[in-house]
Design an enzyme around this catalytic site. Structure first.
Site, PDB file in Angstrom:
ATOM      1  N   SER A 104      78.311   4.652 -41.083  1.00 35.06           N
ATOM      2  CA  SER A 104      78.921   5.722 -41.849  1.00 35.06           C
ATOM      3  C   SER A 104      78.571   7.104 -41.293  1.00 35.06           C
ATOM      4  CB  SER A 104      78.510   5.589 -43.319  1.00 35.06           C
ATOM      5  OG  SER A 104      79.263   6.432 -44.142  1.00 35.06           O
ATOM      6  N   ASP A 241      83.855  11.333 -42.332  1.00 35.25           N
ATOM      7  CA  ASP A 241      82.597  10.922 -41.711  1.00 35.25           C
ATOM      8  C   ASP A 241      82.887   9.814 -40.707  1.00 35.25           C
ATOM      9  OD1 ASP A 241      83.203   8.954 -43.542  1.00 35.25           O
ATOM     10  OD2 ASP A 241      81.135   8.626 -44.166  1.00 35.25           O
ATOM     11  N   ASP A 243      82.866   6.578 -40.487  1.00 31.75           N
ATOM     12  CA  ASP A 243      83.741   5.445 -40.787  1.00 31.75           C
ATOM     13  C   ASP A 243      84.861   5.831 -41.731  1.00 31.75           C
ATOM     14  OD1 ASP A 243      82.214   5.672 -43.111  1.00 31.75           O
ATOM     15  OD2 ASP A 243      82.144   3.512 -43.451  1.00 31.75           O
ATOM     16  N   ASP A 245      85.160   6.863 -44.801  1.00 34.62           N
ATOM     17  CA  ASP A 245      85.262   6.461 -46.207  1.00 34.62           C
ATOM     18  C   ASP A 245      84.960   7.624 -47.142  1.00 34.62           C
ATOM     19  OD1 ASP A 245      82.508   6.639 -45.933  1.00 34.62           O
ATOM     20  OD2 ASP A 245      82.072   4.682 -46.789  1.00 34.62           O
TER      21      ASP A 245
END
Length: 448
Positions: A104, A241, A243, A245
């Site tokens: 992340s 960010d 990833d 999400d």
């Protein structure tokens, strides 16, 4: 050693705590546990595997694929794709299991493994515990034609982008947007989805090289986005960010629009369309008091959970709510996604801007964000934080001083021997003063 799974999968230093051997063992165990619970009943199991852009994702995904196929699971390789994209395709492709390799917003040297069950939903604690318990146990290995096969799924980006664009109700033509992709998993699909929906997109931090993910960019480093929005005369900017999400925004003047403000904008939009279940939005205890006050003033209830998007998700799933999120920019819209989705969030904010012909700062002006000060007090016995009489008295005194114009929250860290002291007040000076005073009390009373 503590529990291997954290609040968002297994995460750690790649090739340090998180090794290829661990990735392989976890994948084999996940295949066994889910198979025995009936997930694979009556058919040959299929898993989808996606990665963010970290260089370590190459060897870790190879280990995950080796583990799954050795356990008789066929694997579709999605390539670099946001976590919510992997979740979406787990459901859309009818896969039995989804795996995402990402840490992340963490720095590049870290990585993580997130497992998703059928439908693209996160595994519950009981299944994670079972996977951890079954690791490295003896097992009968399939041979010959019973081992899993590996195929690439080359249209993953196009399918996920089409899904995202399909959620937009208005033409986004005329809106100029800067999108900071954090040199991460959305570097291709993020700009594509916004452009396909009609927006003019200036993509920054969209040239990943395996080493530069989250490096001075993305939702944890907003300076570059703020400059770019002003320089390009954009209507709005969004920062993802690694990833993708989560999503934060910047208005045309370069001012930050945080997750609480985004949540407020979307809550009003959904309520207007009759799509906000029970006229309630799910947030965490860290949400700004200004958000809670704005929602209640608009006749919208706020259900607050513990900090962490998994707790928001659990409440939404249990009670059927359609919108939830965190101040950090995790926004979950359950009609379209099973997890936080940064690109979806950006599209829905743009859709609201197009529908109302209003700027992001006008829309976000529905709430007055109160000054918030957060202090970490390390080296204390956090287990006594809720029971110490002197600490409780100090908190009560602070709450009486603030009245309805602020609030106090003491929260134990889930991973470290520290207590977090958060104070909101009508002025930053008052919040800082009260937070410092409470931190001194916590330090004196709970010192190890």
């Amino acid at each position: 050693m503590g529990r291997l799974f954290g609040t968002d999968g297994v995460r750690g230093l790649a090739n340090g705590r998180l090794t290829a051997e661990l990735a392989l063992d976890l994948s084999v165990s996940a295949a066994h546990v889910l198979g025995e619970r009936g997930t694979f009943a009556g058919h040959r199991p299929v898993a989808v595997v996606g990665t963010d852009t970290r260089v370590s994702g190459e060897f870790l995904s190879a280990a995950v694929v080796a583990g799954l196929t050795s356990a008789g699971v066929d694997v579709l390789i999605l390539g670099d794709l946001p976590t919510p994209g992997v979740a979406y395709l787990t459901g859309a492709l009818g896969a039995d299991l989804g795996v995402m390799l990402s840490a992340s917003h963490n720095p590049m040297p870290d990585n993580g493994i997130k497992f998703l069950a059928r439908g693209g939903v996160k595994l519950d604690d009981a299944i994670e515990d079972a996977i951890e318990k079954r690791m490295q146990e003896p097992w009968e290995r399939p041979i010959g034609g019973d081992v899993g096969r590996i195929r690439r799924h080359p249209t993953a980006i196009e399918e996920y982008a089409a899904h995202l664009v399909g959620t937009v109700s208005h033409d986004l033509s005329g809106l100029r947007v800067v999108l900071d992709c954090a040199n991460g998993a959305a570097s291709v699909v993020g700009p594509k989805a916004l452009r396909d929906a009609g927006a003019e997109v200036i993509a920054i931090a969209a040239e990943p090289d395996g080493l530069n993910i989250n490096d001075g960019c993305g939702s944890t480093h907003l300076d570059g986005l703020q400059r770019a929005v002003v320089e390009h005369g954009a209507d709005v900017g969004f920062a993802l960010d690694g990833d993708a999400d989560r999503c934060l925004a910047v208005d045309a003047r370069g001012e930050v629009v945080d997750g609480d403000q985004i949540l407020a904008v979307l809550a009003l939009a959904l309520r207007e369309r009759g799509e906000l279940h029970a006229d309630t939005v799910v947030a965490t205890v860290m949400s700004n008091l200004g958000f809670v006050q704005a929602m209640r003033g608009a006749g919208i209830g706020v259900l607050q959970t513990k900090v962490g998007d998994r707790y928001v998700l659990e409440a939404m799933k249990t009670l059927g709510h359609t919108l939830g999120g965190e101040q950090s920019g995790h926004v979950i819209m359950s009609r379209h996604a099973t997890t936080g989705d940064g690109v979806l969030t950006a599209l829905q904010v743009l859709d609201r801007m197009a529908a109302t012909s209003a700027s992001i700062d006008e829309l976000a002006g529905v709430m007055n964000r109160l000054p918030q000060v957060l202090l970490n007090v390390p080296g204390v016995d956090k287990s006594r934080a809720d029971d110490d009489f002197v600490v409780a008295a100090a908190v009560a005194e602070a709450e009486a001083e603030l009245g309805d114009s602020g609030r106090v929250l003491l929260r134990q860290s889930g991973t470290e021997p520290l207590v977090r002291v958060m104070v909101e007040a009508s002025s930053h000076a008052q919040a800082a003063s009260i937070a410092a005073r409470l931190a001194d009390v916590v330090r004196a009373q709970l010192a190890l």
